[in-house]
Design an enzyme around this catalytic site. Structure first.
Site, PDB file in Angstrom:
ATOM      1  CD  GLU A  58      -1.300  -2.381   2.050  1.00  0.00           C
ATOM      2  OE1 GLU A  58      -2.093  -3.250   2.420  1.00  0.00           O
ATOM      3  OE2 GLU A  58      -0.067  -2.460   2.271  1.00  0.00           O
ATOM      4  CB  CYS A  84       0.542  -3.049   8.681  1.00  0.00           C
ATOM      5  SG  CYS A  84       1.349  -1.543   8.100  1.00  0.00           S
TER       6      CYS A  84
END
Length: 155
Positions: A58, A84
């Site tokens: 990401e 995360c």
């Protein structure tokens, strides 16, 4: 809970395919991410370790859009694994990066297993007003790609 569209399934499978490019490591998951604009056009892609061994998928995708003036409020980020919320190697989590980017929608295949950190990405995104869609039937492919970390045999 919103059901995934065919486009959601397509782009999530694309993120899973990208994750296969991630260099295998016992220290991180192989993850892929695709940012798709409101018109259905891919804007950026990334995979874990694409430019730096410590960069998550990401993070890689969002870095390609940073400073370019894009309004991401109508875009979606598709990721093979839950973003995360805790990082050992970087100061900002992927969940924080997504929230700061203006993205309002995240689609993922698999929640992060309790291996490296206690991840609460889905809950954090939802509490931040971001729509989250899970496509758990695509999770087996993510598990297979990450068998080297999850301690599983591939099928």
């Amino acid at each position: 809970m919103t059901l995934p569209s065919e486009a959601d399934r397509f782009w999530t499978r694309s993120a899973i395919d990208l994750s296969r490019l991630s260099p295998p490591s016992p220290a991180h998951y192989a993850v892929g991410a695709v940012v798709v604009g409101p018109a259905g056009n891919p804007m950026a892609t990334g995979y874990t370790g694409e430019t730096d061994a410590h960069f998550h998928a990401e993070e890689e995708a969002l870095a390609k859009l940073a400073g370019r003036g894009f309004d991401l409020s109508g875009a979606t980020i598709y990721t093979s694994l839950e973003p995360c919320t805790t990082r050992k190697s970087r100061p900002v989590s992927c969940t924080e990066l997504i929230m700061a980017s203006g993205l309002r929608r995240v689609v993922l295949a698999l929640r992060e297993p309790l291996r490296f950190a206690d991840c609460t990405g889905v809950e954090t995104l939802l509490s931040g007003g971001i729509e989250v869609i899970e496509i758990p039937d695509l999770g087996d492919a993510v598990r297979d790609i990450n068998a080297h970390v999850m301690g599983m045999q591939t099928t």
